[in-house]
Design a protein around this motif. Structure first.
Motif, mmCIF file in Angstrom:
data_model
loop_
_atom_site.group_PDB
_atom_site.id
_atom_site.type_symbol
_atom_site.label_atom_id
_atom_site.label_comp_id
_atom_site.label_asym_id
_atom_site.label_seq_id
_atom_site.Cartn_x
_atom_site.Cartn_y
_atom_site.Cartn_z
ATOM 1 N N ARG A 145 -18.891 -6.907 1.004
ATOM 2 C CA ARG A 145 -17.681 -6.825 2.245
ATOM 3 C C ARG A 145 -16.778 -7.849 2.230
ATOM 4 O O ARG A 145 -15.582 -7.498 2.327
ATOM 5 C CB ARG A 145 -18.280 -6.829 3.405
ATOM 6 N N GLU A 146 -17.071 -8.988 2.259
ATOM 7 C CA GLU A 146 -16.179 -10.175 2.205
ATOM 8 C C GLU A 146 -15.052 -10.208 1.176
ATOM 9 O O GLU A 146 -13.910 -10.910 1.410
ATOM 10 C CB GLU A 146 -16.908 -11.586 2.388
ATOM 11 N N VAL A 147 -15.398 -9.594 -0.117
ATOM 12 C CA VAL A 147 -14.541 -9.879 -1.265
ATOM 13 C C VAL A 147 -13.770 -8.336 -1.193
ATOM 14 O O VAL A 147 -12.436 -8.302 -1.517
ATOM 15 C CB VAL A 147 -15.130 -9.633 -2.731
ATOM 16 N N LEU A 148 -14.224 -7.202 -0.935
ATOM 17 C CA LEU A 148 -13.517 -6.009 -1.128
ATOM 18 C C LEU A 148 -12.584 -5.804 -0.140
ATOM 19 O O LEU A 148 -11.509 -5.403 -0.504
ATOM 20 C CB LEU A 148 -14.786 -4.647 -0.835
ATOM 21 N N LEU A 149 -12.850 -5.953 1.097
ATOM 22 C CA LEU A 149 -11.577 -5.854 2.040
ATOM 23 C C LEU A 149 -10.522 -6.385 1.957
ATOM 24 O O LEU A 149 -9.195 -5.886 1.719
ATOM 25 C CB LEU A 149 -12.332 -6.209 3.622
ATOM 26 N N PRO A 150 -10.255 -7.890 1.515
ATOM 27 C CA PRO A 150 -9.227 -8.361 1.217
ATOM 28 C C PRO A 150 -8.495 -7.926 -0.078
ATOM 29 O O PRO A 150 -7.379 -7.748 -0.084
ATOM 30 C CB PRO A 150 -9.454 -9.935 0.989
ATOM 31 N N GLN A 151 -9.156 -7.315 -1.108
ATOM 32 C CA GLN A 151 -8.474 -6.874 -2.330
ATOM 33 C C GLN A 151 -8.202 -5.359 -1.820
ATOM 34 O O GLN A 151 -6.812 -5.276 -2.312
ATOM 35 C CB GLN A 151 -9.721 -6.503 -3.412
ATOM 36 N N LEU A 152 -8.546 -4.677 -0.956
ATOM 37 C CA LEU A 152 -7.949 -3.433 -0.520
ATOM 38 C C LEU A 152 -6.723 -3.627 0.218
ATOM 39 O O LEU A 152 -5.809 -2.959 -0.102
ATOM 40 C CB LEU A 152 -8.915 -2.503 0.066
ATOM 41 N N GLN A 153 -6.820 -4.640 1.130
ATOM 42 C CA GLN A 153 -5.565 -4.868 1.846
ATOM 43 C C GLN A 153 -4.289 -5.616 1.027
ATOM 44 O O GLN A 153 -3.232 -5.236 1.449
ATOM 45 C CB GLN A 153 -5.916 -6.063 3.002
ATOM 46 N N ALA A 154 -4.650 -6.084 -0.016
ATOM 47 C CA ALA A 154 -3.647 -6.300 -0.988
ATOM 48 C C ALA A 154 -3.169 -5.551 -2.020
ATOM 49 O O ALA A 154 -2.297 -5.575 -2.729
ATOM 50 C CB ALA A 154 -4.300 -7.773 -1.576
ATOM 51 N N PHE A 155 -3.747 -4.270 -1.958
ATOM 52 C CA PHE A 155 -3.489 -3.136 -2.911
ATOM 53 C C PHE A 155 -2.641 -2.068 -2.304
ATOM 54 O O PHE A 155 -2.989 -1.526 -1.307
ATOM 55 C CB PHE A 155 -4.894 -2.652 -3.579
ATOM 56 N N PRO A 156 -1.867 -1.592 -3.362
ATOM 57 C CA PRO A 156 -0.989 -0.627 -2.816
ATOM 58 C C PRO A 156 -1.662 0.996 -2.599
ATOM 59 O O PRO A 156 -1.271 2.051 -3.441
ATOM 60 C CB PRO A 156 0.269 -0.323 -3.702
ATOM 61 N N LEU A 157 -2.510 1.057 -1.842
ATOM 62 C CA LEU A 157 -3.576 2.382 -1.597
ATOM 63 C C LEU A 157 -2.699 3.609 -1.532
ATOM 64 O O LEU A 157 -3.030 4.569 -1.946
ATOM 65 C CB LEU A 157 -4.597 2.128 -0.440
ATOM 66 N N GLU A 158 -1.590 3.455 -0.711
ATOM 67 C CA GLU A 158 -0.690 4.549 -0.277
ATOM 68 C C GLU A 158 -0.207 5.360 -1.554
ATOM 69 O O GLU A 158 -0.061 6.400 -1.626
ATOM 70 C CB GLU A 158 0.545 4.093 0.193
ATOM 71 N N ASP A 159 0.052 4.680 -2.518
ATOM 72 C CA ASP A 159 0.526 5.036 -4.092
ATOM 73 C C ASP A 159 -0.599 6.042 -4.597
ATOM 74 O O ASP A 159 -0.190 7.282 -5.159
ATOM 75 C CB ASP A 159 0.727 4.197 -5.019
ATOM 76 N N TYR A 160 -1.996 5.960 -4.224
ATOM 77 C CA TYR A 160 -3.024 6.406 -4.933
ATOM 78 C C TYR A 160 -3.965 7.684 -4.017
ATOM 79 O O TYR A 160 -3.938 8.810 -4.286
ATOM 80 C CB TYR A 160 -4.049 5.665 -5.462
ATOM 81 N N ILE A 161 -3.750 7.287 -2.651
ATOM 82 C CA ILE A 161 -4.307 8.033 -1.478
ATOM 83 C C ILE A 161 -3.385 8.326 -0.435
ATOM 84 O O ILE A 161 -3.383 7.263 0.319
ATOM 85 C CB ILE A 161 -5.880 8.081 -1.051
ATOM 86 N N ALA A 162 -2.410 9.066 -0.335
ATOM 87 C CA ALA A 162 -1.569 9.289 0.815
ATOM 88 C C ALA A 162 -2.190 9.181 2.113
ATOM 89 O O ALA A 162 -2.821 10.002 2.387
ATOM 90 C CB ALA A 162 -0.356 10.240 0.540
ATOM 91 N N GLY A 163 -1.646 8.194 3.024
ATOM 92 C CA GLY A 163 -2.258 8.300 4.411
ATOM 93 C C GLY A 163 -3.405 7.211 4.484
ATOM 94 O O GLY A 163 -3.695 7.161 5.796
ATOM 95 N N ILE A 164 -3.977 6.687 3.551
ATOM 96 C CA ILE A 164 -5.162 6.000 3.837
ATOM 97 C C ILE A 164 -4.974 4.492 4.145
ATOM 98 O O ILE A 164 -3.861 4.160 3.647
ATOM 99 C CB ILE A 164 -5.907 6.041 2.525
ATOM 100 N N THR A 165 -5.912 3.896 4.996
ATOM 101 C CA THR A 165 -5.735 2.414 5.195
ATOM 102 C C THR A 165 -6.792 1.855 4.427
ATOM 103 O O THR A 165 -7.831 2.496 3.793
ATOM 104 C CB THR A 165 -5.735 2.223 6.609
#
Length: 327
Positions: A297-317
């Protein structure tokens, strides 16, 4: 043989001490000890299969992996543990009758009739109060066991209740059984400290040549190194879990997202995303970015917050995807 005095109640330190006594302590030793509230899992178990993560997080109960096999157990200050390390003779390994006999004999002096059941459990009237485990290193055997005396059984049942996750693992699973506290079977009431003191006195009276021993500064330094580098780390307690497959799906306003992960030694080795969502870029790029990360958990959440997720799954946080990736 030495009788080691150990008043520490930190489970990570105490399990580091067990390994030190087996692998580096020069003599044979018996020690009695207690842990604060904690879940202790067997060396070959998958932590995620054994515990209710929400429960242990809410109650701030640490999960620690031991160096022996067997199933998961709950510890608190109402539980007394014992560890015996000695030379391993022919037929000693898996001879639980031999190593639990002193406990059975001691309880008989308190009017409690206990018996060994199956491979490694001690029972009273068909209910378990003691689980035992062993390992051998360099012709030395370590046998340790639990003695539920006045443990909080409601916390035990809450912590050792896996969540309903889609998790396929090759880890060794615990076997559920009815449990009981020794205090409920005594004819004379006593607290856990008195019980511990009487058990210590019994060993001093019945084991020939047993001498009290206190850890030296060198002993403590070596244990602290094991504690810091192994038993106090996520890599050992969660990352050491056997290979497993993780899957979770959820429906969001922007579409269905289905996550599949293959995890080995705590590291995501492959990741696949399915669903009816839209994205400007192929979601394989997001899957590839997850590979090689700890399933933590402690690793994945910061990685996701720094990644351009919207480009891959529109609308997701990041928080929404994180809820699918981690328990």
């Amino acid at each position: 043989m030495y009788l080691l005095e150990n008043n520490c109640t930190d489970p990570t330190w105490n399990l580091a001490l067990d390994e030190y006594l087996l692998t580096r302590f020069p003599g044979e030793v018996l020690t009695l000890w207690r842990n604060g509230p904690s879940v202790i899992i067997g060396k070959n178990q998958n932590a995620l299969e054994e515990i209710d993560l929400d429960f242990v997080r809410t109650h701030q109960i640490p999960v620690v992996r031991r160096l022996t096999g067997g199933g998961a157990v709950f510890h608190d200050l109402g539980n007394v543990n014992y560890t015996l390390v000695q030379s391993c003779g022919a037929g000693d390994f898996n001879n639980y009758a031999k190593f639990t006999r002193p406990i059975v004999d001691f309880l008989a002096t308190l009017g409690v009739k206990a018996q060994l059941s199956g491979r490694n459990d001690l029972l009273i009237d068909g209910r378990k109060f003691s689980g035992n485990a062993q390992t051998v290193r360099n012709s030395r055997i370590l046998h340790h066991g639990t003695l539920l005396f006045s443990a909080d059984l409601s916390r035990l049942s809450g912590a050792l209740r896996p969540q309903n996750l889609k998790l396929e693992s090759k880890g060794v699973k615990s076997v559920s059984s009815r449990v009981t506290n020794l205090a409920d079977h005594l004819s004379v009431s006593m607290d856990v400290e008195t019980f511990l003191s009487r058990l210590r006195a019994y060993f001093l009276e019945t084991v020939p040549g047993l001498l009290p021993y206190s850890l030296t500064a060198d002993d403590r330094s070596a244990v602290e190194t094991l504690h810091r580098e192994k038993y106090g780390t996520w890599a050992w307690n969660f990352g050491f879990s056997p290979k497993y497959t993780w899957s979770r799906a959820a429906k969001f306003p922007f579409g269905l997202v289905d996550v599949r992960l293959d995890v080995d030694r705590g590291i995501i080795r492959s990741a696949t995303l399915y669903g009816d969502y839209f994205g400007r870029l192929d979601s394989a790029g997001l899957s590839d970015a997850l590979v090689g990360l700890p399933h933590q958990r402690e690793v994945l959440l910061p990685q996701l917050q720094a990644f351009p997720l919207e480009d891959y799954i529109a609308g997701i946080t990041a928080e929404e995807l994180f809820s699918l990736l981690c328990p």
